[in-house]
Scaffold this motif. Structure first.
Motif, PDB file in Angstrom:
ATOM      1  N   ASN A 220       0.841  -1.194   0.000  1.00 20.81           N
ATOM      2  CA  ASN A 220       0.000   0.000   0.000  1.00 20.81           C
ATOM      3  C   ASN A 220       0.882   1.251   0.000  1.00 20.81           C
ATOM      4  O   ASN A 220       2.043   1.212   0.386  1.00 20.81           O
ATOM      5  CB  ASN A 220      -0.892  -0.007   1.250  1.00 20.81           C
ATOM      6  CG  ASN A 220      -2.011   1.006   1.164  1.00 20.81           C
ATOM      7  OD1 ASN A 220      -2.662   1.113   0.132  1.00 20.81           O
ATOM      8  ND2 ASN A 220      -2.244   1.741   2.241  1.00 20.81           N
ATOM      9  N   GLU A 225      -0.519   2.449   7.819  1.00 18.33           N
ATOM     10  CA  GLU A 225      -1.627   3.350   8.095  1.00 18.33           C
ATOM     11  C   GLU A 225      -1.463   3.970   9.485  1.00 18.33           C
ATOM     12  O   GLU A 225      -0.543   3.643  10.234  1.00 18.33           O
ATOM     13  CB  GLU A 225      -2.939   2.566   8.011  1.00 18.33           C
ATOM     14  CG  GLU A 225      -3.218   1.980   6.626  1.00 18.33           C
ATOM     15  CD  GLU A 225      -3.560   3.027   5.586  1.00 18.33           C
ATOM     16  OE1 GLU A 225      -3.859   4.181   5.965  1.00 18.33           O
ATOM     17  OE2 GLU A 225      -3.528   2.706   4.380  1.00 18.33           O
ATOM     18  N   GLN A 231      -0.159  -2.418   5.204  1.00 17.45           N
ATOM     19  CA  GLN A 231      -1.201  -2.901   4.302  1.00 17.45           C
ATOM     20  C   GLN A 231      -0.586  -3.362   2.982  1.00 17.45           C
ATOM     21  O   GLN A 231       0.171  -2.622   2.352  1.00 17.45           O
ATOM     22  CB  GLN A 231      -2.205  -1.783   4.009  1.00 17.45           C
ATOM     23  CG  GLN A 231      -2.795  -1.124   5.236  1.00 17.45           C
ATOM     24  CD  GLN A 231      -4.013  -1.844   5.743  1.00 17.45           C
ATOM     25  OE1 GLN A 231      -4.656  -2.618   5.033  1.00 17.45           O
ATOM     26  NE2 GLN A 231      -4.373  -1.583   7.003  1.00 17.45           N
ATOM     27  N   TRP A 271       0.331  -6.634  10.227  1.00 12.35           N
ATOM     28  CA  TRP A 271       0.056  -6.539   8.800  1.00 12.35           C
ATOM     29  C   TRP A 271      -1.395  -6.901   8.509  1.00 12.35           C
ATOM     30  O   TRP A 271      -1.962  -7.789   9.155  1.00 12.35           O
ATOM     31  CB  TRP A 271       0.971  -7.489   8.018  1.00 12.35           C
ATOM     32  CG  TRP A 271       2.419  -7.121   8.119  1.00 12.35           C
ATOM     33  CD1 TRP A 271       3.242  -7.296   9.200  1.00 12.35           C
ATOM     34  CD2 TRP A 271       3.211  -6.496   7.112  1.00 12.35           C
ATOM     35  NE1 TRP A 271       4.500  -6.820   8.926  1.00 12.35           N
ATOM     36  CE2 TRP A 271       4.516  -6.325   7.661  1.00 12.35           C
ATOM     37  CE3 TRP A 271       2.963  -6.074   5.818  1.00 12.35           C
ATOM     38  CZ2 TRP A 271       5.545  -5.745   6.935  1.00 12.35           C
ATOM     39  CZ3 TRP A 271       3.995  -5.499   5.092  1.00 12.35           C
ATOM     40  CH2 TRP A 271       5.272  -5.338   5.647  1.00 12.35           C
ATOM     41  N   THR A 274      -4.768  -8.003   2.035  1.00 12.99           N
ATOM     42  CA  THR A 274      -5.997  -8.095   1.254  1.00 12.99           C
ATOM     43  C   THR A 274      -5.810  -9.107   0.129  1.00 12.99           C
ATOM     44  O   THR A 274      -4.876  -9.001  -0.663  1.00 12.99           O
ATOM     45  CB  THR A 274      -6.372  -6.724   0.661  1.00 12.99           C
ATOM     46  OG1 THR A 274      -6.608  -5.803   1.732  1.00 12.99           O
ATOM     47  CG2 THR A 274      -7.632  -6.827  -0.181  1.00 12.99           C
TER      48      THR A 274
END
Length: 311
Positions: A220, A225, A231, A271, A274
């Motif tokens: 990401n 974040e 991510q 972590w 996705t």
């Protein structure tokens, strides 16, 4: 072919379950009476002629699993063994999503009792694993991760090349063991990840001795974040299966690889990965031996029950 193989299992109850879209046929065998052949497993997992699944899981007492009697003697708390097979009938050492589905199945079958916050142990081909029931699923301690080609990886942070179907150029990769083999490739953006053709197994050189799962991952931006959780997004081609909606040990391997590549900036322990089937959590936690364990967390559910019919 498939009707004949399934006919040999006529009358056998089964459940169908999944963990973030990674789906399994589950069978309870408390007396170790079922000797499944590779052909029978492939028939059960066939999505047209069978029940359908990325893999098959048989719940059998560890003490009655051939070759694992000593494991049972040394770990009496690990009463149940997760006999996991890939959808083509081949044997796999471990399946992180499968462990969560296995735990959920044992509870649903009344084979164990497990309240939120409680833990229990299972036997597997990758050793003893501890599973904890959490509010929204299960957390599995998969143990330490490692580098398959350690000497080469330490030198340049890559140890192999991977060429997906339709690509002219191979991509650098890092091979990670989670008790089973993985080869992780970093991609620069989500568009490339979405465009991958993973219908066929990517070419890997050198390939780990027993084959490998191949994960393609995009970090990401920003990686971490505000909650301190890193991510990443991942797709996977599983050894002996093909592309799946999720791979638990693959998510751990992907996080471990990105963490290894980023080790010069920060040691990231939390972590969120996705996958096409949802999101799983990965945590790296220090253990008493001075190393670190890998904790995989996420949901699991059963979606159907049935009995295998006669031909």
């Amino acid at each position: 072919m498939y009707s004949t193989e399934l006919g040999q299992l006529a009358g056998q109850p089964f459940a169908k379950g999944h963990a973030t879209g990674n789906d399994f046929v589950l069978i309870a065998d408390p007396n170790a009476e079922i000797d499944l052949s590779a052909q029978q497993v492939a028939a059960l997992c066939h999505r047209r002629f069978g029940i359908g699944g990325d893999g098959m899981i048989r719940a059998v007492p560890t003490s009655k699993m051939p070759g694992y009697e000593q494991l049972a003697d040394q770990n009496p708390d690990a009463y149940w063994f997760m006999d996991y097979r890939n959808s083509d009938g081949s044997i796999a050492e471990m399946c992180g999503n499968g462990v969560r589905a296995f735990a959920h199945f044992l509870i649903a079958e009344g084979l164990i009792e497990l309240l939120v916050g409680q833990s229990f142990y299972i036997g597997s081909r990758a050793g003893i694993k501890m599973i904890t029931r959490i509010a929204d699923g299960y957390a599995v301690n998969l143990g330490p991760w490692g580098l398959i080609f350690e000497d080469k990886a330490e030198a340049d942070s890559i140890d192999s090349l991977v060429k997906p179907r339709g690509w002219d150029q191979a991509l650098p990769a890092l091979s990670i063991t989670m008790g089973n083999p993985h080869t992780v490739v970093a991609l620069p953006d989500g568009g490339m990840l979405d465009a991958l053709d993973l219908f066929e197994e990517p070419e890997v050189a050198p390939k780990p001795e027993h084959g490998t799962n191949v994960e393609f991952v995009v970090p990401n931006e920003p990686l971490i974040e505000e909650d301190g959780v890193a991510q990443i997004k991942m797709r996977v081609h599983e050894r002996g299966v093909g592309e799946t909606l999720s791979c638990g040990t693959g998510a751990c391997a992907a996080a471990a690889a990105v963490r290894y590549w980023a080790r010069g900036t920060a040691l990231i322990n939390q972590w969120a990965v996705t996958v096409p089937g949802g999101v799983v959590g990965v945590e790296f936690r220090a253990n008493e031996a001075g190393g670190e364990d890998t904790i995989l967390s996420g949901p699991a559910e059963l979606v159907a029950r049935g009995v295998i019919g006669a031909k």
